[in-house]
Design an enzyme around this catalytic site. Structure first.
Site, mmCIF file in Angstrom:
data_model
loop_
_atom_site.group_PDB
_atom_site.id
_atom_site.type_symbol
_atom_site.label_atom_id
_atom_site.label_comp_id
_atom_site.label_asym_id
_atom_site.label_seq_id
_atom_site.Cartn_x
_atom_site.Cartn_y
_atom_site.Cartn_z
ATOM 1 N N ASP A 176 -3.930 1.462 -4.141
ATOM 2 C CA ASP A 176 -3.201 0.904 -5.280
ATOM 3 C C ASP A 176 -4.230 -0.108 -6.005
ATOM 4 O OD1 ASP A 176 -0.989 -0.165 -6.710
ATOM 5 O OD2 ASP A 176 -0.397 -1.455 -5.003
ATOM 6 N N HIS A 215 -6.989 4.745 -13.755
ATOM 7 C CA HIS A 215 -6.583 5.784 -12.716
ATOM 8 C C HIS A 215 -7.762 6.862 -12.859
ATOM 9 C CE1 HIS A 215 -2.756 4.411 -12.058
ATOM 10 N NE2 HIS A 215 -2.081 4.637 -13.310
ATOM 11 N N LEU A 264 -13.642 17.961 7.196
ATOM 12 C CA LEU A 264 -12.901 16.929 6.739
ATOM 13 C C LEU A 264 -11.691 17.415 6.162
ATOM 14 C CD1 LEU A 264 -12.256 14.011 6.273
ATOM 15 C CD2 LEU A 264 -12.660 14.173 3.862
HETATM 16 C C1 IPE Z 1 2.453 3.077 -4.181
HETATM 17 O O1 IPE Z 1 1.954 2.189 -5.125
HETATM 18 C C2 IPE Z 1 2.394 4.365 -4.463
HETATM 19 C C3 IPE Z 1 0.809 5.046 -4.665
HETATM 20 C C4 IPE Z 1 -0.446 4.155 -4.313
HETATM 21 C C5 IPE Z 1 0.473 6.203 -5.125
HETATM 22 P P1 IPE Z 1 2.814 1.610 -6.334
HETATM 23 O O2 IPE Z 1 2.142 0.596 -7.025
HETATM 24 O O3 IPE Z 1 3.823 2.625 -6.672
HETATM 25 O O4 IPE Z 1 3.810 0.847 -5.333
HETATM 26 P P2 IPE Z 1 4.681 -0.439 -5.533
HETATM 27 O O5 IPE Z 1 5.503 -0.101 -6.790
HETATM 28 O O6 IPE Z 1 3.805 -1.748 -5.745
HETATM 29 O O7 IPE Z 1 5.534 -0.688 -4.157
HETATM 30 C C1 IPE Z 2 -2.289 2.941 -8.039
HETATM 31 O O1 IPE Z 2 -2.395 1.994 -8.869
HETATM 32 C C2 IPE Z 2 -1.932 4.324 -8.600
HETATM 33 C C3 IPE Z 2 -0.581 4.813 -8.351
HETATM 34 C C4 IPE Z 2 0.496 4.486 -8.275
HETATM 35 C C5 IPE Z 2 -0.498 6.265 -9.167
HETATM 36 P P1 IPE Z 2 -1.328 1.320 -9.800
HETATM 37 O O2 IPE Z 2 -1.069 2.171 -10.897
HETATM 38 O O3 IPE Z 2 0.014 1.350 -8.936
HETATM 39 O O4 IPE Z 2 -2.024 0.027 -10.008
HETATM 40 P P2 IPE Z 2 -1.061 -1.235 -10.112
HETATM 41 O O5 IPE Z 2 -0.611 -1.628 -8.936
HETATM 42 O O6 IPE Z 2 -0.144 -1.370 -11.369
HETATM 43 O O7 IPE Z 2 -2.403 -2.178 -10.378
HETATM 44 MG MG MG Z 3 0.887 -0.457 -7.957
#
Ligand code: IPE
Ligand code: IPE
Ligand code: MG
Length: 244
Positions: free
Chosen positions: A26, A43, A137
């Site tokens: 995240d 990303h 792995l």
């Molecule tokens: C969880 O992150 C999903 C992934 C890392 C793929 P999100 O950013 O989507 O989760 P919330 O919305 O903060 O709970």
């Molecule tokens: C995690 O990073 C990747 C996915 C959920 C696809 P985020 O896109 O949720 O990044 P933040 O939480 O907005 O910083």
């Molecule tokens: Mg996120």
């Protein structure tokens, strides 16, 4: 990033290594926003981090790595971001296929596939088949994964097995065998980056007894050195599984 994963793995001393590490990757969006860049740049950088962590795992004694790449809730994001992410997944498979094969990585996916582009579905099935013999792995990527969705689909599968007479008095193992992760050991350790302290629908059945580590580091900044440090801390934990 000069240190190799092998040198990081060595002296930590005490404690055992988790066999299966699961990561909620995240913070990509915030990492990009902090720099005034589009979320997709975050990303892309995040995908580069996945490559490094995948490479580091075997030397760190980790044999199973499961990463949360896209949740069933992430479809709520803009079309641009969703399509961008799907493109990153496809390119990752295309560009990394040779390296993954050469490095002994078995790549698999969990989550519902029917909602994904046919091309991506083909790439996923292709890399799973191509790397199926690898054992160094076990890399599992969660795409369109949601724990509640998985439990719902697993319940339907179990009901079919009961109806066919293959299962009579279902056990926890019978149920686990209906999950997308059938055949995977449970994660010993779940890591979430970016400072959020929630599980966001990740592996609710499998992680029931996992240890959790939450770090404020954003995923695009998370290096093998961060992972090694977390693994050292894991080695000092006492897991009781309800025992005295
Ligand atoms: C969880 O992150 C999903 C992934 C890392 C793929 P999100 O950013 O989507 O989760 P919330 O919305 O903060 O709970
Ligand atoms: C995690 O990073 C990747 C996915 C959920 C696809 P985020 O896109 O949720 O990044 P933040 O939480 O907005 O910083
Ligand atoms: Mg996120």
């Amino acid at each position: 990033m000069a240190e190799s994963a092998a040198s990081l793995a060595k002296p930590s001393g005490q404690g055992q290594r988790p066999r299966h590490v699961a990561i909620i990757m995240d913070g990509n969006g915030r990492w990009a926003k902090n720099r005034g860049w589009p979320r997709l740049v975050g990303h892309r950088r995040g995908a580069e981090r996945v490559k490094q962590i995948v490479r580091a795992c075997p030397d760190l004694g980790v044999n199973w790595l499961t990463v949360y790449a896209f949740s069933t809730e992430n479809w709520k994001r803009s079309t641009e971001e969703v399509l961008g992410l799907m493109g990153i997944f496809a390119r990752y498979i295309e560009r990394e296929a040779d390296a993954l094969s050469a490095e002994g990585v078995r790549m698999r996916f969990i989550g519902g596939r029917e909602r994904l582009e046919p091309k991506l579905q083909r790439l996923m099935a292709g890399i799973e088949a191509r790397t199926a013999v690898n054992t160094r792995l076990n890399l599992t990527v969660a795409i369109n994964y949601g724990g509640r969705d998985e439990l719902t689909r697993a319940s339907a599968r179990l009901a079919e097995r009961i109806a066919r007479g293959e299962v009579s008095n279902p056990t926890e193992a019978d149920f686990a065998d209906c999950l997308d992760t059938a055949g995977h050991p449970d994660p010993d350790l779940v890591i979430r980056t970016s400072g959020e302290t929630r599980t966001s629908n990740f592996l609710p059945f499998q992680a029931a007894y996992s240890e959790y580590e939450f770090t404020s580091t954003l995923w695009p900044d998370f290096t093998p050195a961060h992972l090694a440090e977390i693994l050292d801390r894991y080695g000092m934990r006492e897991r009781r599984f309800g025992g005295a």
